[in-house]
Enzyme design. Structure first.
Site, PDB file in Angstrom:
ATOM      1  CG  ASP A 249     -74.396  55.624 -80.660  1.00  0.00           C
ATOM      2  OD1 ASP A 249     -75.505  55.388 -81.564  1.00  0.00           O
ATOM      3  OD2 ASP A 249     -74.442  55.989 -79.619  1.00  0.00           O
TER       4      ASP A 249
ATOM      5  CG  ASP B 137     -75.185  55.067 -85.868  1.00  0.00           C
ATOM      6  OD1 ASP B 137     -75.975  54.919 -86.749  1.00  0.00           O
ATOM      7  OD2 ASP B 137     -74.838  54.506 -84.683  1.00  0.00           O
TER       8      ASP B 137
ATOM      9  CD  GLU C   6     -77.099  52.100 -89.654  1.00  0.00           C
ATOM     10  OE1 GLU C   6     -76.677  51.043 -89.784  1.00  0.00           O
ATOM     11  OE2 GLU C   6     -77.464  52.793 -88.728  1.00  0.00           O
TER      12      GLU C   6
END
Length: 180
Positions: free
Chosen positions: A138, A7, A64
């Site tokens: 996160d 992430d 992502e």
């Protein structure tokens, strides 16, 4: 199959490693907020990701795919952090996959607009994590990204699967009336 989920973020970059079908290996964050924005932050992200790859030997990296339109400067910083993850994957010759946030949420929490708390809850439940284990948001997002990749590999698109097994009835064609 062992997957490293990332992430990306320029101040805090989450990472999580899972093994198929759904076994937790490790997760954490790379914190760079104490460093001035720029090359030092990117270097820390890159070096830490290389160390994680070397220690846990994932077969792929999932990332992502972000879309940020509100703040151009934030989008640039995020793009730089993503580039460090991509570079680390390329240097270690890992296959790299990207998933949009809504697809990750859909895969992990069951709907594409789940909030962070729902995603974190489902990550904990799916991986059977000890409630005492500290898990930063996160890091939970990174684990969700890795789980999304594992899920996509195990379960083909449901609509495509249904289309393959459902018999298609012959199409009825309506006769056309020709104007006279």
């Amino acid at each position: 199959m062992r997957i490293l989920g990332v992430d990306p973020g320029s101040a805090v970059c989450g990472y999580g490693v899972v093994e198929g079908p759904a076994r937790y290996v490790t997760a954490g964050t790379i914190r760079c907020a104490s460093l001035a924005p720029g090359p030092a932050r990117l270097h820390r992200i890159h070096e830490n990701l290389l160390a994680i790859i070397d220690e846990f030997s994932p077969t792929a990296l999932s990332l992502e795919r972000h879309f940020v339109a509100a703040n151009v400067q934030s989008a640039f910083r995020l793009g730089e952090a993503r580039a460090m993850a991509m570079l680390a994957a390329a240097e270690r010759k890992l296959a790299m996959y990207e998933y949009p946030p809504n697809e990750v949420k859909l895969c992990v929490a069951g709907h594409g607009h789940a909030d962070k708390a729902q995603v974190k809850y489902m990550v904990r439940k799916t991986l059977k994590l000890d409630p005492a284990l500290e898990l930063a948001d996160d890091a939970a997002d990174a684990l969700a990204i890795a789980l999304c990749h594992l899920g996509r590999g195990r379960m083909p698109n449901l609509v495509e699967a249904i289309e393959r097994v459902r018999p298609h009835p012959p199409r009825r064609i309506k006769p056309r009336m020709v104007p006279q």
